[in-house]
Motif scaffolding. Sequence first.
Motif, PDB file in Angstrom:
ATOM      1  N   TRP A   1      -1.013  -6.832   8.794  1.00 32.80           N
ATOM      2  CA  TRP A   1      -1.378  -7.846   8.178  1.00 32.80           C
ATOM      3  C   TRP A   1      -0.536  -8.449   7.136  1.00 32.80           C
ATOM      4  O   TRP A   1      -0.947  -8.862   6.145  1.00 32.80           O
ATOM      5  CB  TRP A   1      -2.990  -7.821   7.593  1.00 32.80           C
ATOM      6  CG  TRP A   1      -3.856  -6.991   8.277  1.00 32.80           C
ATOM      7  CD1 TRP A   1      -4.471  -7.714   9.660  1.00 32.80           C
ATOM      8  CD2 TRP A   1      -4.459  -5.728   8.353  1.00 32.80           C
ATOM      9  NE1 TRP A   1      -5.183  -6.704  10.105  1.00 32.80           N
ATOM     10  CE2 TRP A   1      -5.301  -5.809   9.525  1.00 32.80           C
ATOM     11  CE3 TRP A   1      -4.302  -4.754   7.604  1.00 32.80           C
ATOM     12  CZ2 TRP A   1      -6.051  -4.551   9.781  1.00 32.80           C
ATOM     13  CZ3 TRP A   1      -5.113  -3.713   7.720  1.00 32.80           C
ATOM     14  CH2 TRP A   1      -5.914  -3.354   8.874  1.00 32.80           C
ATOM     15  N   ASP A   2       0.736  -8.360   7.372  1.00 30.27           N
ATOM     16  CA  ASP A   2       1.834  -8.757   6.394  1.00 30.27           C
ATOM     17  C   ASP A   2       1.726  -8.037   5.009  1.00 30.27           C
ATOM     18  O   ASP A   2       2.381  -8.383   4.154  1.00 30.27           O
ATOM     19  CB  ASP A   2       1.385 -10.440   6.105  1.00 30.27           C
ATOM     20  CG  ASP A   2       2.760 -11.126   5.955  1.00 30.27           C
ATOM     21  OD1 ASP A   2       3.801 -10.716   6.660  1.00 30.27           O
ATOM     22  OD2 ASP A   2       2.701 -11.878   5.308  1.00 30.27           O
ATOM     23  N   ILE A   3       1.196  -6.928   5.159  1.00 26.66           N
ATOM     24  CA  ILE A   3       1.449  -5.955   3.752  1.00 26.66           C
ATOM     25  C   ILE A   3       2.182  -4.799   4.218  1.00 26.66           C
ATOM     26  O   ILE A   3       1.779  -4.208   5.161  1.00 26.66           O
ATOM     27  CB  ILE A   3      -0.219  -5.668   3.593  1.00 26.66           C
ATOM     28  CG1 ILE A   3      -1.218  -6.784   3.101  1.00 26.66           C
ATOM     29  CG2 ILE A   3      -0.052  -4.555   2.200  1.00 26.66           C
ATOM     30  CD1 ILE A   3      -2.573  -6.488   3.288  1.00 26.66           C
ATOM     31  N   PRO A   4       3.150  -4.596   3.527  1.00 25.64           N
ATOM     32  CA  PRO A   4       3.852  -3.377   3.691  1.00 25.64           C
ATOM     33  C   PRO A   4       3.220  -2.063   3.515  1.00 25.64           C
ATOM     34  O   PRO A   4       2.627  -1.866   2.433  1.00 25.64           O
ATOM     35  CB  PRO A   4       5.170  -3.562   2.917  1.00 25.64           C
ATOM     36  CG  PRO A   4       4.947  -4.651   1.928  1.00 25.64           C
ATOM     37  CD  PRO A   4       3.571  -5.309   2.156  1.00 25.64           C
ATOM     38  N   VAL A   5       3.161  -1.428   4.459  1.00 24.12           N
ATOM     39  CA  VAL A   5       2.311   0.101   4.176  1.00 24.12           C
ATOM     40  C   VAL A   5       3.471   1.169   4.007  1.00 24.12           C
ATOM     41  O   VAL A   5       4.396   1.339   4.946  1.00 24.12           O
ATOM     42  CB  VAL A   5       1.363   0.493   5.376  1.00 24.12           C
ATOM     43  CG1 VAL A   5       0.801   1.926   5.227  1.00 24.12           C
ATOM     44  CG2 VAL A   5       0.375  -0.646   5.593  1.00 24.12           C
ATOM     45  N   MET A   6       3.568   1.426   2.935  1.00 25.73           N
ATOM     46  CA  MET A   6       4.591   2.414   2.589  1.00 25.73           C
ATOM     47  C   MET A   6       4.453   3.747   2.571  1.00 25.73           C
ATOM     48  O   MET A   6       3.645   4.324   1.718  1.00 25.73           O
ATOM     49  CB  MET A   6       5.554   2.065   1.291  1.00 25.73           C
ATOM     50  CG  MET A   6       5.699   0.621   1.149  1.00 25.73           C
ATOM     51  SD  MET A   6       6.135   0.164  -0.604  1.00 25.73           S
ATOM     52  CE  MET A   6       6.888  -1.445  -0.270  1.00 25.73           C
ATOM     53  N   LEU A   7       4.846   4.696   3.530  1.00 25.50           N
ATOM     54  CA  LEU A   7       4.367   5.935   3.712  1.00 25.50           C
ATOM     55  C   LEU A   7       5.714   6.798   3.114  1.00 25.50           C
ATOM     56  O   LEU A   7       5.599   8.176   2.800  1.00 25.50           O
ATOM     57  CB  LEU A   7       4.283   6.531   4.955  1.00 25.50           C
ATOM     58  CG  LEU A   7       2.979   5.909   5.850  1.00 25.50           C
ATOM     59  CD1 LEU A   7       2.914   6.509   7.106  1.00 25.50           C
ATOM     60  CD2 LEU A   7       1.686   6.198   4.839  1.00 25.50           C
TER      61      LEU A   7
ATOM     62  N   ILE B   1       0.950  -1.061  -0.012  1.00 23.05           N
ATOM     63  CA  ILE B   1      -0.177  -0.102  -0.008  1.00 23.05           C
ATOM     64  C   ILE B   1       0.951   1.225   0.142  1.00 23.05           C
ATOM     65  O   ILE B   1       1.931   1.352   1.057  1.00 23.05           O
ATOM     66  CB  ILE B   1      -1.041  -0.010   1.039  1.00 23.05           C
ATOM     67  CG1 ILE B   1      -1.649  -1.234   1.745  1.00 23.05           C
ATOM     68  CG2 ILE B   1      -1.874   1.039   0.879  1.00 23.05           C
ATOM     69  CD1 ILE B   1      -2.521  -0.957   2.678  1.00 23.05           C
ATOM     70  N   ALA B   2       0.933   1.931  -0.958  1.00 24.87           N
ATOM     71  CA  ALA B   2       1.827   3.051  -1.067  1.00 24.87           C
ATOM     72  C   ALA B   2       0.866   4.310  -1.423  1.00 24.87           C
ATOM     73  O   ALA B   2      -0.131   4.457  -1.764  1.00 24.87           O
ATOM     74  CB  ALA B   2       2.812   2.899  -2.214  1.00 24.87           C
ATOM     75  N   LEU B   3       1.735   5.639  -1.298  1.00 25.24           N
ATOM     76  CA  LEU B   3       1.235   6.920  -1.613  1.00 25.24           C
ATOM     77  C   LEU B   3       0.938   7.109  -3.067  1.00 25.24           C
ATOM     78  O   LEU B   3       1.572   6.280  -3.952  1.00 25.24           O
ATOM     79  CB  LEU B   3       1.773   8.038  -1.106  1.00 25.24           C
ATOM     80  CG  LEU B   3       2.262   8.136   0.356  1.00 25.24           C
ATOM     81  CD1 LEU B   3       3.256   9.155   0.731  1.00 25.24           C
ATOM     82  CD2 LEU B   3       0.950   7.962   1.332  1.00 25.24           C
ATOM     83  N   PRO B   4       0.096   7.986  -3.513  1.00 26.82           N
ATOM     84  CA  PRO B   4      -0.050   8.353  -4.719  1.00 26.82           C
ATOM     85  C   PRO B   4       1.125   9.349  -5.048  1.00 26.82           C
ATOM     86  O   PRO B   4       1.761   9.895  -4.300  1.00 26.82           O
ATOM     87  CB  PRO B   4      -1.465   9.123  -5.104  1.00 26.82           C
ATOM     88  CG  PRO B   4      -1.640   9.540  -3.873  1.00 26.82           C
ATOM     89  CD  PRO B   4      -0.708   8.779  -2.779  1.00 26.82           C
TER      90      PRO B   4
END
Lengths: 407, 112
Positions: free
Chosen positions: A233-239, A171-174
Amino acid sequence: MRDLIIIGSGPAGLTAAITAAEHGLDILVIDEYLKPGGRLLGQLYEEPGGNWWNGIEESRKLSERAGALGLDIRLGVSVHNIEQENGSWLVYTDRETFEAKSLLLATGAAEAPVAIPGWTLPGVMSVGAAQVMTNVHRVKPGQKGVIIGVNVLSSAIAMELHIAGIEVAAIALPKNNRVNGSAAIPTEVMNALLHVSHMAPSAFVKMGSKLMKNEFMKKMGITFYPKNGVRMWDIPVMLRKAVIRIEGTDQVEGVTLATVTADGKVISGTEEVIGCDFVCIAGGLYPLAELAALTGCPFYHIDELGGSVPLHSEDMRTPLDGLYVAGNITGIEGAKVAMSQGKTAALSIAKDLGKDIAEASLSEAIRQISSTRSDAHIQFHQDVEVGRRKLQEYWEQHATGKRNILV
Amino acid sequence: MTERILDHPVLGALEPDQTVTFTFNGMTYEGRDGEPIAAALLAAGVRTLRHHEESGTPRGIYCNIGHCFECRVEVDGQQGVRACLTPVREGMVINGGGPLPAPVRDWRKNHA
């Protein structure tokens, strides 16, 4: 002539229909979709205490109750115009024109897009589209996806995709551009997320509660935020990474990510490609209010409510006789708030049509909207109460004639 | 290639449904009776539903709930039907649209 037409068979519309039917009103419910339930259909999350909020099940309960009351619900019907004539409402659809004494608009919300090169490729879809495919139609949107946009909705749906066995690579930023605004600025997204950190599992919460302490810690937080994200939940949250382009010729083949500074500027030379076969765009929800605009109802833009909303009172009346609103058309909130608004709207309608509705039961319904709001597990906008107060002030100004309504 | 989610840890097993046969761009596919055309095609691995009327670039579903019209297809001769909202039925003939002629612009390209 019918007493009431309700447009939208989501949580607000169905609850209103049930309440109104219980008070003896003759009602028609119209919805464009092929199933009743609206956005409630796709919802699936674990509530504190371990119970699952299953939108399909909740929709089924509402539909069964509506069925038991003999409600007339027409699905697959699109409304394209509304007019008020000689004190009644005319609703023009792709089938026929319906008429009723009162009209309740419960059209819900739509998803805002995020502008990224490559976004028209097949395989790019709104995050809600992936949710509906997965939970309602039980078709995987793809094998491996990337979600663009870090917010409450995208985090919740990422978790739902994960549960269904669909890999979310990131999950990354636009990309930061003139369109995407604060959703592309790491510090802004971080601040917004910290207010909902109670929803996230351990790692994020622990980090969040530390960072909430002061401005310096927040700044440090984003500066030292791991480049490869924090796993949720094992999903990389990329800020600190943004999708700058969606790749593919005939359909999605991947995304190009780049590291960004704390204020969202791309650091050149950091570009990398991640392979994926679908991309979700999560620009957040806004009230779907076009039908209210057709009636001439005044609107106010209130950021805390997610966009422009038709003017309405806390008992869900609009300034137009016989026109009511309920659910996300009044501001972006959860399904339970929408249901309590639907109930309140139905009581107001029944009262205005001369049914014997005690003032106490109407004020109790209004009170329930507030208590449902304060207890809500998912809050889309941290300052939703502020937004509601602003709207109430506008309503009072209209009521006392301080603002003129131009219809 | 996409696939159906037959077992879901929270939602349970996918309930059996009637299978229907339909065509899309002349090819024969199977779907679950009454599911949206877009879902039936995606389950069969079809993402491209049409090509843009002007640019000819490929398009698939975007919002999946009827708001955006990106999934518009021709169903049994009727144009502009949203694949995400329309239940698939036995024998349906579905076609994705392509670029439309633009005679004035084409003329201008060579003459103006």
